[in-house]
Design an enzyme around this catalytic site. Sequence first.
Site, PDB file in Angstrom:
ATOM      1  N   GLU A 101       0.876  -1.166   0.000  1.00 18.87           N
ATOM      2  CA  GLU A 101       0.000   0.000   0.000  1.00 18.87           C
ATOM      3  C   GLU A 101       0.916   1.220   0.000  1.00 18.87           C
ATOM      4  O   GLU A 101       1.628   1.467   0.972  1.00 18.87           O
ATOM      5  CB  GLU A 101      -0.889  -0.022   1.243  1.00 18.87           C
ATOM      6  CG  GLU A 101      -1.806   1.162   1.394  1.00 18.87           C
ATOM      7  CD  GLU A 101      -2.536   1.134   2.727  1.00 18.87           C
ATOM      8  OE1 GLU A 101      -2.791   2.226   3.272  1.00 18.87           O
ATOM      9  OE2 GLU A 101      -2.842   0.027   3.239  1.00 18.87           O
ATOM     10  N   ASP A 147      -3.716  10.948   8.705  1.00 14.32           N
ATOM     11  CA  ASP A 147      -2.418  10.409   9.091  1.00 14.32           C
ATOM     12  C   ASP A 147      -1.946  10.937  10.435  1.00 14.32           C
ATOM     13  O   ASP A 147      -2.143  12.109  10.769  1.00 14.32           O
ATOM     14  CB  ASP A 147      -1.374  10.755   8.028  1.00 14.32           C
ATOM     15  CG  ASP A 147      -1.678  10.108   6.692  1.00 14.32           C
ATOM     16  OD1 ASP A 147      -2.284   9.026   6.699  1.00 14.32           O
ATOM     17  OD2 ASP A 147      -1.326  10.684   5.647  1.00 14.32           O
TER      18      ASP A 147
END
Length: 260
Positions: free
Chosen positions: A49, A60
Site C-alpha cells: 500500500e 495520518d
Amino acid sequence: MSRIADMLDAVEAEGRGAFVGYLPLGYPDLRTSIEAAVTLAENGADILELGPPYSDPVMDGAIIQEATHTALANGFRLRDLFPAVKEITERTGVPVLVMTYWNPVVQYGVDRYADDLAAAGGAGLITPDITPDAAAEWIAASERTGLDRVFLAAPTSTDERLDLIVRASTGFVYTVSTMGITGERAQLDAAARTLVARLRDHGCEHACVGIGISNADQVAGVLDYADGAIVGTALVRALRDGGLDGLAATARGLAAGTSA
C-alpha cells in the site's frame, strides 16, 4: 477479476492471513522509497500500500505526516507515482494499491489517473476520504480499467452505509480498527472485531484491518477474524530510524504474525 482478492485467496490457501504493508512514496527520497517498497515485498508483505504524499493528510498520524512532509519538501510530485509503481511491480510481483486522498485524483483527472495507474501495473486505489455514493466517476473508471477500489468502513458506520461499502468495494474493505488518525497503539479497539462481523453479515468476502497495528502479536490477533492486517506507522518508523535494514527486520517480525 481482482488481483487483490486473488492474492488474499492464495494466502488463505496457505493457511494464513495477509500482511499488507504501507509506505509513503518519496520518503525520504524517491529512489529510497522505491527500494523500501521492494524491501518490504521481499521480507513478507503480501500486498503493498503506497501513499503519494499530500499536503493535507487529515487521516495520518504524526510519524506519517512527518514523512509525507519530508517527501514533498524533497521534491516528490504526482507524476513520480506511476514510474515508481511500474518499477516496484516489475521487481516484486506483489500487487500494489495506492492509498490516496481524492483531491489529487480529481486534479490529475480520474480517467487519466486510472489509465496511468493500470499501465504502470498498479492494482487499484484505497480512497479514505470519498464514499461510494460520491464516487461514480471512479467506480466507472475502475470497472473500465480493471482496477480494485477499496473503500473504508468505520465502527460508526450504519448498516445502510456498510451495505453500500460492501457492494461498491472490490479487493477488500478497509476496516478501520478504531476511530482517529493512524498511529501505533498499545491495544487495538475491540470494535474492529465487531465491525468485521457486521461486514460479513452484509456479504463482505475480504476485510483487512488497519490503524494501530504495530507488532506480530497484534497482526496475529487481527488475523483471527480478518483476512489481512494493515501496518503503516511501525514500518515508517523502522525506515526512519533504521533505514532499509531496519525496515526489513521489522517487516519480517510482522510477517511472522501471519501464521501465528
